[in-house]
Design a protein around this motif. Sequence first.
Motif, PDB file in Angstrom:
ATOM      1  N   HIS A 151       3.561  -1.124  -7.047  1.00 12.72           N
ATOM      2  CA  HIS A 151       2.164  -0.748  -7.269  1.00 12.72           C
ATOM      3  C   HIS A 151       1.214  -1.644  -6.461  1.00 12.72           C
ATOM      4  O   HIS A 151       0.227  -1.162  -5.902  1.00 12.72           O
ATOM      5  N   VAL A 152       1.529  -2.937  -6.405  1.00  8.53           N
ATOM      6  CA  VAL A 152       0.691  -3.866  -5.640  1.00  8.53           C
ATOM      7  C   VAL A 152       0.699  -3.475  -4.165  1.00  8.53           C
ATOM      8  O   VAL A 152      -0.365  -3.375  -3.531  1.00  8.53           O
ATOM      9  N   LEU A 153       1.879  -3.218  -3.623  1.00  8.17           N
ATOM     10  CA  LEU A 153       1.959  -2.824  -2.213  1.00  8.17           C
ATOM     11  C   LEU A 153       1.245  -1.496  -1.957  1.00  8.17           C
ATOM     12  O   LEU A 153       0.564  -1.343  -0.937  1.00  8.17           O
ATOM     13  N   ALA A 154       1.396  -0.555  -2.856  1.00 14.35           N
ATOM     14  CA  ALA A 154       0.718   0.738  -2.680  1.00 14.35           C
ATOM     15  C   ALA A 154      -0.794   0.544  -2.622  1.00 14.35           C
ATOM     16  O   ALA A 154      -1.473   1.153  -1.789  1.00 14.35           O
ATOM     17  N   GLN A 155      -1.327  -0.321  -3.477  1.00 10.99           N
ATOM     18  CA  GLN A 155      -2.773  -0.566  -3.451  1.00 10.99           C
ATOM     19  C   GLN A 155      -3.186  -1.345  -2.204  1.00 10.99           C
ATOM     20  O   GLN A 155      -4.188  -1.024  -1.573  1.00 10.99           O
ATOM     21  N   LEU A 156      -2.429  -2.369  -1.857  1.00  5.58           N
ATOM     22  CA  LEU A 156      -2.772  -3.161  -0.669  1.00  5.58           C
ATOM     23  C   LEU A 156      -2.771  -2.317   0.596  1.00  5.58           C
ATOM     24  O   LEU A 156      -3.605  -2.502   1.483  1.00  5.58           O
ATOM     25  N   LEU A 157      -1.836  -1.378   0.676  1.00 12.67           N
ATOM     26  CA  LEU A 157      -1.691  -0.554   1.876  1.00 12.67           C
ATOM     27  C   LEU A 157      -2.426   0.785   1.774  1.00 12.67           C
ATOM     28  O   LEU A 157      -2.333   1.608   2.679  1.00 12.67           O
ATOM     29  N   ASN A 158      -3.142   0.998   0.655  1.00 11.00           N
ATOM     30  CA  ASN A 158      -3.867   2.260   0.429  1.00 11.00           C
ATOM     31  C   ASN A 158      -2.955   3.479   0.546  1.00 11.00           C
ATOM     32  O   ASN A 158      -3.315   4.492   1.144  1.00 11.00           O
ATOM     33  N   LEU A 159      -1.749   3.379  -0.021  1.00 10.33           N
ATOM     34  CA  LEU A 159      -0.806   4.497   0.003  1.00 10.33           C
ATOM     35  C   LEU A 159      -1.190   5.517  -1.060  1.00 10.33           C
ATOM     36  O   LEU A 159      -1.719   5.164  -2.110  1.00 10.33           O
ATOM     37  N   ARG A 160      -0.885   6.773  -0.809  1.00 17.60           N
ATOM     38  CA  ARG A 160      -1.187   7.824  -1.780  1.00 17.60           C
ATOM     39  C   ARG A 160      -0.121   7.931  -2.854  1.00 17.60           C
ATOM     40  O   ARG A 160      -0.322   8.569  -3.887  1.00 17.60           O
ATOM     41  N   SER A 161       1.040   7.322  -2.593  1.00 18.74           N
ATOM     42  CA  SER A 161       2.122   7.305  -3.588  1.00 18.74           C
ATOM     43  C   SER A 161       2.852   5.966  -3.480  1.00 18.74           C
ATOM     44  O   SER A 161       2.639   5.205  -2.534  1.00 18.74           O
ATOM     45  N   LEU A 162       3.713   5.703  -4.437  1.00 17.13           N
ATOM     46  CA  LEU A 162       4.466   4.457  -4.432  1.00 17.13           C
ATOM     47  C   LEU A 162       5.485   4.463  -3.301  1.00 17.13           C
ATOM     48  O   LEU A 162       5.985   5.525  -2.911  1.00 17.13           O
ATOM     49  N   PRO A 163       5.845   3.294  -2.760  1.00 17.69           N
ATOM     50  CA  PRO A 163       6.866   3.254  -1.714  1.00 17.69           C
ATOM     51  C   PRO A 163       8.178   3.843  -2.232  1.00 17.69           C
ATOM     52  O   PRO A 163       8.597   3.578  -3.358  1.00 17.69           O
ATOM     53  N   ALA A 164       8.826   4.641  -1.397  1.00 15.17           N
ATOM     54  CA  ALA A 164      10.100   5.246  -1.774  1.00 15.17           C
ATOM     55  C   ALA A 164      11.257   4.255  -1.602  1.00 15.17           C
ATOM     56  O   ALA A 164      12.267   4.347  -2.300  1.00 15.17           O
ATOM     57  N   LEU A 165      11.089   3.296  -0.704  1.00 17.03           N
ATOM     58  CA  LEU A 165      12.111   2.306  -0.438  1.00 17.03           C
ATOM     59  C   LEU A 165      11.439   0.986  -0.084  1.00 17.03           C
ATOM     60  O   LEU A 165      10.482   0.973   0.684  1.00 17.03           O
ATOM     61  N   MET A 166      11.916  -0.084  -0.658  1.00 17.76           N
ATOM     62  CA  MET A 166      11.372  -1.408  -0.343  1.00 17.76           C
ATOM     63  C   MET A 166      12.530  -2.288   0.139  1.00 17.76           C
ATOM     64  O   MET A 166      13.575  -2.332  -0.506  1.00 17.76           O
ATOM     65  N   ILE A 167      12.323  -2.978   1.237  1.00 22.03           N
ATOM     66  CA  ILE A 167      13.335  -3.874   1.778  1.00 22.03           C
ATOM     67  C   ILE A 167      12.817  -5.287   1.627  1.00 22.03           C
ATOM     68  O   ILE A 167      11.694  -5.597   2.029  1.00 22.03           O
TER      69      ILE A 167
END
Length: 171
Positions: A151-167
Amino acid sequence: MSTHLPPRQLDLLEQAVIDAARNAAARPGPIPMADLKDAVASLDRQRAYIEEAKQFSQDLPSSEVITGARATGKTTAAAEWVKDGRRYLQPDGRMVNDRVLCTLDMHMAEEHMLNHGLTKTEVTSYRVLREQRGGPRGEGAKQYALDESNHVLAQLLNLRSLPALMIVLTP
């Protein structure tokens, strides 16, 4: 031996000593003993703080990733990790932890304070850390736990959905 302290922090201490010496030398007459004692005490506190930060920063652990379904104890484990952190005395007399739980927002941070017994210095939101550029000025090296990282990354990157994969690199 590496200090892992920002060079600016060491420079500020050195500059404070130089400024105090200049101010004392510029005054007419002898320097009051109380002023000298206060200056020495302040310098001793700063030195102790820097030494403590040096000792702490020598053995920072590698990263870990905790994954699992909802309500499986991930945040509780992170809160316990924070509570097990090393507490140290700041030059201004405040006791702080070397570990911080970073949350999505201050509402979640307040919930963690209530539900997990964390203090204000042990939990904060990513927005506060971003505004403070990593934490309050003058504090030593910190270790961070990031809760709800997707959720933090989605907000920081202004994504419309949560990341599907995180490395994540875990040394």
